[in-house]
Design a protein around this motif. Sequence first.
Motif, mmCIF file in Angstrom:
data_model
loop_
_atom_site.group_PDB
_atom_site.id
_atom_site.type_symbol
_atom_site.label_atom_id
_atom_site.label_comp_id
_atom_site.label_asym_id
_atom_site.label_seq_id
_atom_site.Cartn_x
_atom_site.Cartn_y
_atom_site.Cartn_z
ATOM 1 N N VAL A 93 0.821 -1.215 0.000
ATOM 2 C CA VAL A 93 0.000 0.000 0.000
ATOM 3 C C VAL A 93 0.855 1.265 0.000
ATOM 4 O O VAL A 93 0.336 2.351 -0.188
ATOM 5 N N ARG A 94 2.173 1.102 0.189
ATOM 6 C CA ARG A 94 3.023 2.303 0.167
ATOM 7 C C ARG A 94 3.543 2.637 -1.230
ATOM 8 O O ARG A 94 4.146 3.686 -1.429
ATOM 9 N N THR A 95 3.354 1.728 -2.156
ATOM 10 C CA THR A 95 3.751 2.077 -3.531
ATOM 11 C C THR A 95 2.540 2.174 -4.449
ATOM 12 O O THR A 95 2.597 2.784 -5.501
ATOM 13 N N GLY A 96 1.433 1.570 -4.053
ATOM 14 C CA GLY A 96 0.217 1.689 -4.843
ATOM 15 C C GLY A 96 0.131 0.666 -5.954
ATOM 16 O O GLY A 96 1.044 -0.139 -6.180
ATOM 17 N N LEU A 97 -0.964 0.716 -6.685
ATOM 18 C CA LEU A 97 -1.242 -0.249 -7.750
ATOM 19 C C LEU A 97 -0.522 0.156 -9.038
ATOM 20 O O LEU A 97 -0.157 1.322 -9.216
#
Lengths: 626, 626
Positions: free
Chosen positions: A69-73
């Motif tokens: 969740v810290r780099t995203g999709l």
Amino acid sequence: MNAPEKPPFASLLAQACAPFPASRKVHVPGTLHPGVAVPMREIALSNGERVTVYDTSGPYTAPGFTADVRTGLPALRAPWLDARGDTEPYAGRAPQAVDDGDRRDTPDAERLQALRQQAAGLQRTPRRARAGQCVTQMHYARRGIVTPEMEFVALREMGRHEWMQAYGGDAEREARLRGDARGARIPELITPEWVRDEVAAGRAVIPANINHPELEPMAIGRNFRVKANANIGNSAVSSGIDEEVEKLVWSTRWGADTVMDLSTGRHIHTTRDWILRNSPVPIGTVPIYQALEKVGGVAEDLSWPIFRDTLIEQAEQGVDYFTIHAGLRLPFIPLTARRRTGIVSRGGSILAKWCITHHRENFLYTHFAEICEILRAYDVSFSLGDGLRPGSLSDANDEAQFAELRTLGELTQMAWQHDVQTMIEGPGHVPMHLIQANMDEQLKHCHGAPFYTLGPLTIDIAPGYDHIASAVGAAMIGWMGTAMLCYVTPKEHLGLPDREDVKQGLIAYKIAAHAADVAKGHPGARAHDDAMSQARFEFRWEDQFNLGLDPDTARSFHDETLPKDAAKQAHFCSMCGPKFCSMKISQDVRQFSAEQEAAAEEGMAAKSAEFKAAGGALYIPIRPEA
Amino acid sequence: MNAPEKPPFASLLAQACAPFPASRKVHVPGTLHPGVAVPMREIALSNGERVTVYDTSGPYTAPGFTADVRTGLPALRAPWLDARGDTEPYAGRAPQAVDDGDRRDTPDAERLQALRQQAAGLQRTPRRARAGQCVTQMHYARRGIVTPEMEFVALREMGRHEWMQAYGGDAEREARLRGDARGARIPELITPEWVRDEVAAGRAVIPANINHPELEPMAIGRNFRVKANANIGNSAVSSGIDEEVEKLVWSTRWGADTVMDLSTGRHIHTTRDWILRNSPVPIGTVPIYQALEKVGGVAEDLSWPIFRDTLIEQAEQGVDYFTIHAGLRLPFIPLTARRRTGIVSRGGSILAKWCITHHRENFLYTHFAEICEILRAYDVSFSLGDGLRPGSLSDANDEAQFAELRTLGELTQMAWQHDVQTMIEGPGHVPMHLIQANMDEQLKHCHGAPFYTLGPLTIDIAPGYDHIASAVGAAMIGWMGTAMLCYVTPKEHLGLPDREDVKQGLIAYKIAAHAADVAKGHPGARAHDDAMSQARFEFRWEDQFNLGLDPDTARSFHDETLPKDAAKQAHFCSMCGPKFCSMKISQDVRQFSAEQEAAAEEGMAAKSAEFKAAGGALYIPIRPEA
């Protein structure tokens, strides 16, 4: 009973990402555009058949995908946006302390700093339309362009006509099963060109901000599958960022087609970064909430510059649709004075407060053209808010509500002049006998723009169960023509939904939306039910669980009574026990009828004697009787 | 998660009997007959107002009442029956071992003996009509007699016209609120004479066996409040007698208007004694289940004498209505052969098996007149069963279903010739677009006899949530004219409902029934919602909980987010937090509008300045901001 201690975030997220049983992610490739590969969930049945269902869960349930969740999709849409060449990256608005509610010294400055640090990997350079360009899906559609987003949507809607053909030999049956579309025009084969035409006409919205490249495109429109929205968001009283991201992923697992981030507390900007970068579904917001934070919660201090700044801030982050209460005009406010429950929309009441304090027309109405200009530069869609929706049965369908609705119809035409995609929000609290009038008025005044209703709740006495009281109204208005249903959770009117409430609310609304699709005769919708019914008739228990909206719960309910594995192959269930199984008996009837037909000329009396002599058992015992 | 150990029976029963918060039992006295005192629940609000609601919970929730399930409830109706003088006590049918399923040596003979011993205090001498007499409510009604039962029902329905008069000054509003009865004819003032006329015409049923004197009379009819039925009953696989009695009391607590005992295992007779003697609501059964037990589960061994004996056995015990599948005729059976899910009614499939084995007409159809003779001697009502109801969306509204429905209409007329009260059972699984046709066909062919439907379920893919999928259909068909809704629990299609499932099913169905009453404009129904809405608007939290269908759950949901007692007086809630409270703002709007009206001539500009100067706060902080 004490609540059990909450599991850590990673464990909750893992739960939200776990694949569904007997399911695998498949991708249906497009033919017009590179990179179009529409994810669906394929359920393998024990008889070798496969059932494919609409899948909102994004990459999270894909095999081998690890959520960080810290780099995203991944930015699925980035190549499409690049290929169009009509947008440009730019520096964007400078971040301000006030964006996260830091108006005064805050006791949690340290925490906020930490959150921002963690969100550093989520920063994207914003894009906007090049000067003189319009980048909305509506704009392309009106020029005859089929975008990758439109192709994606066409495949996703699964307008399969094979299913209807299966009934082709039985005209009476087919007519019954075809549904009653009540004026919707749903083709049996859904093509990219048809999607384009729906968007061009304003009958469908594809919410897809150019700054939300992680999005898997979907459409909202009367002639499409009925969609469900889940609201999440922290508030001043409770909830944190981690929890909101996890709720987002959890929501998409249980079928949320879009998610609204209704955060109102601190960290509102940073929360939104986290949500957007991790969301495969369109994200909606109500920008007035953040604008109000920026003026310290004093409604009368709101102004157009502050609101405008907030729109740009959120558009740059990638919000896909904005609820804008521009239809709440000053002259309508006194129409609410004799209501039982006045104005219950948060946004509506904030603007009403502003209007009556200054005794001036709503600044969202007077600045509407400027708002359109901003939205068209990012392809943010309007969700024109119903600030005067009824808050009780007693106030349903009154003049305040409908005066605002007619204004939303006028604003729709203005938005369309700017090629801005638009949908219309609706109530609320409406007894069953007044629901149809809501749809009729919307169709009459809003030129075919999609309707997006909250419920409606059909009674007011069910706190704790308002997801059910409103699923009734939602299913009905969905059938009548509403394009998207905003969910209501069991906590409505009582408190903030937790993850279990989010799931309960979503399942109630997937039921409502699917009931509407079936009643409207959306091609393919009923195939899912038929597969379930067939599994029931043939006692394929595992298939029944796996085909359900919530396989885990179905399985655990079954196991409470008959936990043994053998019972999952049993030709009976716990409701009737082995002796009374009606499904088993009707299989005998079918066999009998078939034999009877084949041997018609042998004479019925002879046949009866034969059957008696054979003494066909009523059931197949799988274990000695207790 | 392991299920917690089950609390003992006494503790569960105490839970089921606990008074509702802020509520007291009141009795509305009759004027025509001695002993008529209709129990209702009066909820005291914090503003001094009181709201009276329909109460199905019987003496259990009365102050000072101690439930002793071994002696049963007081015989409320005994003096009324005596006064009529048309019944006589008699020895009754001799008990037989087979009544409790003791066909062979049973491993639990000892347990059965113990249960019978415990039930000794529940034995009553049966009554029947004196020779040549008919003792049905329909018989009395047709002779112009208003019975105590009818007076009881009239008061219970609470046709209060005061509520409508409250809106008398606002014609537009009154018209909106009045509902759309869709052909039902509901008077504003419900009188005993009107009830009599409804019963005489067959449009209403008062299920009230003369051997069930513990009953608090209620009515089922299109022009009455929509009722909800709960199914309980042990099965061969699980459940015991204690559990069933406790489920009965629990059901009436959560609003079951009638309860069907669908037991199919052993101890079926003794279970029924316990249930009837402890039930303040009408009890229905499906006698073919017990008849099948008596022939060891072999459907083809069923016969008219065995069935007849079972009817008398159950009529003597006091069963108030019988589901009789007499409309499932031999020629209709082949119509089900091409169905996706065949015959799913248990009773229907048993009879179909009998018919196809013997290749003879259904013996319930051929002996229908004799069945009528039995029922009229005890005032057992017919619930004519829909043995061919659809078991999936795919089979809805087919010729098998409607052929049987038309036959039920013919049988209704025959029943009425014998003055036997009659209602008609309906489906089942029906997509929304086919629901209206069910009601239309029933109205067309069944001469106004009350319709009693199971759901219907509007989709098939929601195992674990079928109470919701079916509450949608139930609310709709209730509005269209169905008189009673048979509940569906979350366990439907999966397992036996436990007490939590019973509660969840009932609340979903009270929502559906109330939504129907509101939409039909049943006088008084909406008063309850309006009281809730007013409490919401005025932030009377305790009143909101207490007015809800489930006060405990509403309170606990609220306390999860804002547990402090102070929050219950707070002028905001956890959804929006203190700054955004829309209810608070709209109170400001109301005040402003009122001031504005009063001071219209002073000029709006002046007023605006004044309001700004006063700087009216947006909220009342109850604690420093976090």
